[in-house]
Write an enzyme that holds these catalytic residues in place. Structure first.
Site, PDB file in Angstrom:
ATOM      1  CD  GLU A 214      -2.246   2.158  -3.457  1.00 63.06           C
ATOM      2  OE1 GLU A 214      -3.438   2.354  -3.750  1.00 63.06           O
ATOM      3  OE2 GLU A 214      -1.815   2.188  -2.283  1.00 63.06           O
TER       4      GLU A 214
ATOM      5  CG  ASP B 154      -1.831   1.135   1.336  1.00 62.03           C
ATOM      6  OD1 ASP B 154      -2.712   1.239   0.470  1.00 62.03           O
ATOM      7  OD2 ASP B 154      -1.689   1.945   2.275  1.00 62.03           O
TER       8      ASP B 154
END
Length: 691
Positions: A381, A345
């Site tokens: 990401e 993330d």
């Protein structure tokens, strides 16, 4: 108890069969106390000052402390927020290396290092003890019987098909799973769920965060929770709310069963920030252990945090011990829990240095040389909210990346926007404009149309506007730029024309994700028409909104499970779709990687690419090896049918139609080479050359 110096070599609580070694890093502490609790975590039995400090690691060894012992830390040092230090020994702190958690966080003002409500805010000092409301770390025995036949699937990159799911949300509404397993780790590997994953044909299940996390106080007061789990407090402990007993063993049992079925397990991991938030957040672990080491602080005013994540603070991986913690965590999940990969993330934050994102940052360099992580899949990401945070295409060759450029282009294309065929051609062939450098191949691009964050696929074609009222923020949260198309009606409808168009567009998007070169990612529930009622930010909805609704399973018009299975079958059949070599056009010997064709089957020229409002794209992917057939793909996003000619190739007498997304049942039809036919409105067609 007999206390000795122990060793600083392994951080956390390490049981060796006779006793337990405790080791905690803190560069700026003055004293560290280990606190032992009863089995319920309610009564503090003893405080033991760790006797030794070696290279900023405080450590001690206790005989007769065995697995099951609950513990925490109190750390002494200066409380000087203006200098970056927030030590407060009145606060029980969770071990950053805790392998198991006992109890849940019970919110109160005692969890804050300062007096809430004080005019001096965080410059004040709070003396209340928070131990009663804190989760405790548990000493664990890491041994586990994987069985002599436990074999990791080791799916090649080019064959990988990812299925993104939430542990609880995936199975909570499956009536064919025993009630005690629904919403748990065990539910993921139930026979019913494994059969469904096999029927789809996916190879890898990617789980939303399962690192131990807590629910924000603000959400709890609204009777909501951090459903998605992006509020990490413990990077080593599996979240206990998904298990009825021992979460570590429950998770490992699930991994073993999925591996037995040939399915990989990836984890979505959140190392970029923690649950402690900004300077007005609680003191639960890292902040009270060594705030100045763990977090990025503002250089000119270290009272405040340098926030690249939008969550109040950012974890500072330029510090060697913080980097060590993240690397130790990753290796732990691979070696102890046998996971097959990670999705990071806001990965840009992890690779930041003093001057922003660095391709040779400490974190990326450490990962590159690590022999354990060399065996697993790494997906970034590739953005955060800081300056220069958008880094799609910027990660090293070892990594794959979520490609939001694919998502945006294909949403715009199938929503009816014209003049996109140039960009769509790149997105369907691996996005070479982004990833063709530094030895990277098509597998660098993780292609997705929907993920947990945003509309589901059903909602993408049912809503033009977000409907997040249930989140309690007056519909201000979540993106307002969804590139969606409600097909003429906002929300559910019985209008057969609208229902048919929505199904058609769902099929087109799924077909493209699975025909595009790169790694396909499918959101759990999209195969059965799961809806969130237009909520595009269901992070706090641990209820019917956030759970996958399986009502569409086996229902004609809703269930696309077999359609996805058919598309994955085509992907397996034609290695061109799984290529790890960048495509070229016509070669001197007449062979080719890709031929872009006009509707009349002529090779496209520059003027054809600039055709005003063009919505028709057709191309042939050449065979990868001798004896293999070419594959001809037609995308027609126009609202009307378009006549086109099948490619005229002397070595192929006919073209066999393998896909027409407008057909409810796929029919195999042969067309002569050079024959004329029509692409229906808003359709995807696939043909294979036949000699």
């Amino acid at each position: 108890m007999r206390l000795s110096a122990g060793t600083p070599s392994r951080l956390g609580a390490s049981w060796d069969g006779r006793g337990t070694n405790f080791a905690l890093f803190s560069a700026n502490a003055q004293r560290v106390e280990l606190c032992l609790f009863d089995n319920q975590g309610r009564r503090e039995l003893e405080r033991i000052r760790l006797p030794e400090r070696s290279e900023d690691v405080w450590h001690g060894y206790l005989n007769d402390v065995a697995p099951g012992q609950l513990y925490g830390y109190r750390v002494y040092g200066p409380y000087e927020p203006e200098h970056g230090h927030r030590f407060n020994p009145n606060k029980l702190l969770l071990d950053p290396y805790a392998k198991r958690l006992a109890g849940r966080l019970v919110w109160s003002d005692a969890h804050f290092g300062y007096r809430t409500g004080s005019a001096r805010e965080d410059l004040s000092f709070d003396r209340r003890d928070n131990a009663r409301g804190m989760p405790k770390a548990v000493v664990v025995d890491e041994t586990f019987n994987w069985g002599r036949r436990e074999i990791r699937p080791n799916i090649p990159w080019e064959d990988t098909i990812i299925y993104e799911a939430h542990v609880k949300g995936l199975t909570q509404k499956r009536d064919d799973i025993p009630p005690n397993l629904r919403g748990t780790y065990g539910g993921l590997s139930s026979p019913v769920m494994i059969d469904h994953l096999k029927r789809l044909g996916v190879t890898t299940i990617e789980l939303l965060p399962i690192h131990g996390f807590v629910d924000d106080r603000m959400l709890v007061e609204k009777k909501l929770v951090n459903y998605w789990g992006y509020n990490t407090l413990s990077f080593f402990a599996p979240e206990p709310r998904y298990s009825q007993d021992n979460p570590l063993d429950a998770f490992r049992t699930t991994v073993a069963r999925l591996h037995d079925a040939g399915i990989e397990v990836m984890l979505d991991v959140v190392y970029n920030h923690t649950a402690e938030g900004n300077h007005l957040g609680p003191t639960l672990s890292f902040r009270g252990i060594d705030n100045a080491s763990y977090y990025w602080l503002m250089p000119d005013n270290p009272r405040y945090y340098d926030d690249f994540t939008g969550c109040g603070s950012s974890v500072n991986l330029t510090h060697p011990r913080v980097l060590q913690m993240v690397m130790d965590s990753l290796r732990y999940w691979v070696e102890v829990c046998h996971v097959d990969g990670f999705r990071f993330d806001l990965a840009t934050t992890l690779a930041r240095g003093p001057n922003g994102f660095e391709r040779n940052s400490s974190f990326l360099t450490a990962v590159r040389q690590d022999p354990v992580l060399a065996t697993v899949k790494l997906v970034a990401e590739p953005w955060d909210l800081g300056l220069g945070g958008y880094q799609v295409g910027g990660f090293p060759s070892q990594w794959s990346e979520w490609n939001d450029r694919y998502r945006s282009a294909m949403r715009r294309y199938w929503s009816g926007e014209g003049s996109l065929i140039g960009e769509v051609s790149s997105r369907m062939t691996g996005s070479s404009d982004l990833f063709n450098h530094s030895g990277r191949t098509q597998r660098a691009s993780v292609n997705h149309i929907t993920v947990h964050d945003g509309f589901t696929l059903s909602d993408l074609f049912s809503y033009n506007e977000k409907h997040n009222e249930a989140n309690g923020e007056d519909n201000r949260d979540g993106s307002s730029d969804n590139l969606s198309n409600n097909c003429g009606h906002e929300g559910p409808t019985d209008d057969p024309a609208v229902v048919a168009m929505r199904r058609q567009l769902r099929k087109n998007q799924l077909a493209c994700v699975l025909l595009a070169q790169g790694l396909p990612l499918i959101l759990a529930g999209d195969e059965v028409g799961n809806s969130q009622g237009g909520n595009n930010n269901a992070y706090c909805q641990d209820n019917e909104i956030g759970w996958v609704g399986w009502e569409g399973l086996n229902q004609e018009g809703d269930d696309l499970t077999d359609f996805i299975g058919h598309m994955i079958g085509l992907r397996k059949q034609f290695s061109q779709l799984r290529s790890h070599r960048w495509l070229d056009g016509r070669r001197p010997d007449g062979s080719y990687g890709v031929l872009w064709l006009t509707p009349s089957a002529d090779e496209m020229k520059e003027s054809d690419w600039n055709f005003p409002e063009g919505r028709f794209l057709a191309y042939v992917l050449g065979p990868m090896e001798q004896g293999q057939a070419p594959i001809f793909i037609v995308l027609n996003a126009a609202p009307e049918e378009i006549e086109f000619t099948l490619p005229k190739m002397t070595e192929y007498a006919s073209w066999k139609q393998l896909l027409n997304t407008t057909e409810s049942q796929q029919k195999t039809t042969d067309f002569a080479s050079g024959a004329e036919t029509k692409a229906p409105p808003r359709s995807v067609l696939v043909f294979a050359g036949s000699a």
